[in-house]
Design an enzyme around this catalytic site. Structure first.
Site, PDB file in Angstrom:
ATOM      1  N   GLY A 329       0.770  -1.241   0.000  1.00 51.42           N
ATOM      2  CA  GLY A 329       0.000   0.000   0.000  1.00 51.42           C
ATOM      3  C   GLY A 329       0.794   1.280   0.000  1.00 51.42           C
ATOM      4  N   HIS A 333       1.664   9.947  -4.085  1.00 52.86           N
ATOM      5  CA  HIS A 333       0.361  10.539  -4.408  1.00 52.86           C
ATOM      6  C   HIS A 333       0.284  11.977  -3.902  1.00 52.86           C
ATOM      7  CE1 HIS A 333      -1.395  10.397  -0.306  1.00 52.86           C
ATOM      8  NE2 HIS A 333      -0.733   9.243  -0.161  1.00 52.86           N
ATOM      9  N   CYS A 351       3.283   6.423   2.708  1.00 50.14           N
ATOM     10  CA  CYS A 351       3.351   6.873   1.320  1.00 50.14           C
ATOM     11  C   CYS A 351       4.306   8.057   1.161  1.00 50.14           C
ATOM     12  CB  CYS A 351       1.959   7.276   0.834  1.00 50.14           C
ATOM     13  SG  CYS A 351       0.809   5.884   0.677  1.00 50.14           S
TER      14      CYS A 351
END
Length: 431
Positions: A329, A333, A351
């Site tokens: 995951g 972004h 992330c």
């Protein structure tokens, strides 16, 4: 490929035929004369017989009159005292099958799977330095079409453009037993222009990947082929069909993220084109340090982590410009909510957060297979969590091959399977 008749008949051989013709005329003239004791015609003893060829050839596989031969079969042979060899395979109607000699010169492989339930005749011609050919033949019959067939598929489709870190990914619909993997790998070839050294690596019993020793050279053309049609794959299973894919490597877009500076550096073909502030994973959910590649690109998506993190930590959030890096995951972004911390503080759940503007720019300038290296975080990337082929050293990667690694004598001559930016692969080829 089979040598032509002009290749098999040497100029020297023609001169010997001409000389033999002159000798025949001379003998005919002598036989018309008489000897001195009765006028009986004289005779020549021991002449007229051609000496045996110096060379010899033997076909070991397929054996003569063999039945139920796999449709993937090649022709294995040995020669003795041969300066050149040629192989020809024809069906019962006399139609020749295309193919080529292996590099070792001891076997010949058809260009594609043979027809099922069909008779073929293999002929091996060996020619010695005396110019005289010796032949060996073997007539055999291929097996009937098997009921148990293994599908072979490629993640990439023809004419896709991918990044310099893109591994070639081939999957099998059934696990390939370890004892059969070397045979399968012998039927897998990769050719790149320009030539680049590389090797296949078994990720699992159902998946094998290929990567070059270094990142693909930008703008390379890459073709890969799996000659699996009729190939035995264990327990009565056979490859369903051959598979071939042609792809192109794009520009060398490489991303490097340094946790110390909280910056991403983007290069294209070796030149820095942008530096981007980032926010990485906070201490409780750190980003992974290692080399990954972009797996997929999603213009808009929704992250839902309630199942993974529970009701207290979980969230459901709309995301723009998402580029997947791991199966676990981790993405690059856009994160407008963390723009105030980007470049100074890590606040994400693992992330690589960038601004909306930078997320848009990255999405437009990257493609599937572009590599990204993250450095200096609290957690190391786990191999297998994504396309982690480049997170392994070359020596580690070579160990995943079912065949011994043989460095090319000339590395520069080594032979080695989305344009719209959406990250949606073209239809997956399946054999």
């Amino acid at each position: 490929m089979r040598a032509s008749q002009d290749q098999l008949i040497r100029p020297g051989g023609r001169r010997r035929v001409f000389a033999a013709g002159l000798l025949a005329v001379a003998l005919a003239f002598t036989s018309a004369c008489t000897d001195g004791d009765g006028g009986k015609p004289s005779s020549w003893h021991g002449g007229g017989e051609n000496p045996a060829p110096k060379a010899a050839a033997t076909i070991s596989e397929p054996a003569a009159d063999a039945k139920d031969v796999p449709a993937s079969t090649g022709v294995t042979f040995t020669t003795k005292d041969a300066v050149e060899s040629a192989v020809e395979l024809k069906d019962a109607a006399g139609k020749a099958v295309e193919g080529a000699l292996a590099k070792d010169g001891k076997s010949w492989l058809p260009a594609g799977a043979l027809a099922y339930g069909t008779s073929y005749t293999a002929t091996v011609t060996a020619t010695g330095d005396d110019g005289r050919p010796a032949t060996a033949t073997s007539t055999f019959t291929t097996m009937a079409k098997p009921g148990n067939q293994v599908r072979v598929s490629s993640f990439l489709g023809d004419n896709q453009v991918v990044g310099v870190g893109m591994p070639l990914i081939v999957k099998f619909s059934r696990a390939v037993p370890e004892d059969y993997r070397d045979d399968v790998q012998r039927r897998m070839t990769v050719t790149s222009t320009p030539a680049q050294e590389g090797i296949w690596h078994w990720v699992s019993p159902t998946e094998i990947r290929y990567r070059p020793k270094e990142f693909w050279k930008p703008d390379s053309k890459v073709s890969y082929r799996v000659q699996a049609g009729g190939l035995p794959m264990g327990a009565g299973w056979y490859g369903r069909a051959d598979l071939s894919v042609d792809v192109k490597i794009g520009a060398a877009v490489v991303m490097t993220v340094d946790n110390k500076t909280k910056r991403m550096t983007v290069t294209r073909n070796g030149s820095v084109i942008k530096t981007i502030p980032v926010s990485l994973g906070k201490k409780s959910t750190p980003s992974s340090s290692g080399t990954m590649v972009v797996i997929e690109k999603l213009r808009k998506t929704v992250f839902d982590t309630f199942e993974e993190l529970g009701p207290e930590e979980g969230y459901r959030t709309k995301i723009d410009f998402a580029q997947r890096l791991t199966w676990g995951g981790e993405f690059i972004h856009a994160a407008p909510w963390s723009e105030g911390q980007q470049g100074t503080t890590n606040v994400s759940h693992g992330c690589v957060n960038v601004s909306m503007a930078n997320g848009d720019w990255l999405f437009k300038n990257t493609q599937i297979g572009d590599p990204i290296t993250v450095k200096g975080t609290e957690r190391k990337l786990q191999n297998g969590n994504g396309w982690t082929d480049w997170n392994m050293s070359w020596d580690e990667y070579v160990k995943g091959s079912a065949l011994p690694y043989e460095p090319p004598a000339d590395p520069d001559a080594a032979a080695t399977p989305t344009p719209d930016g959406t990250g949606t692969p073209s239809p997956t080829p399946t054999a």
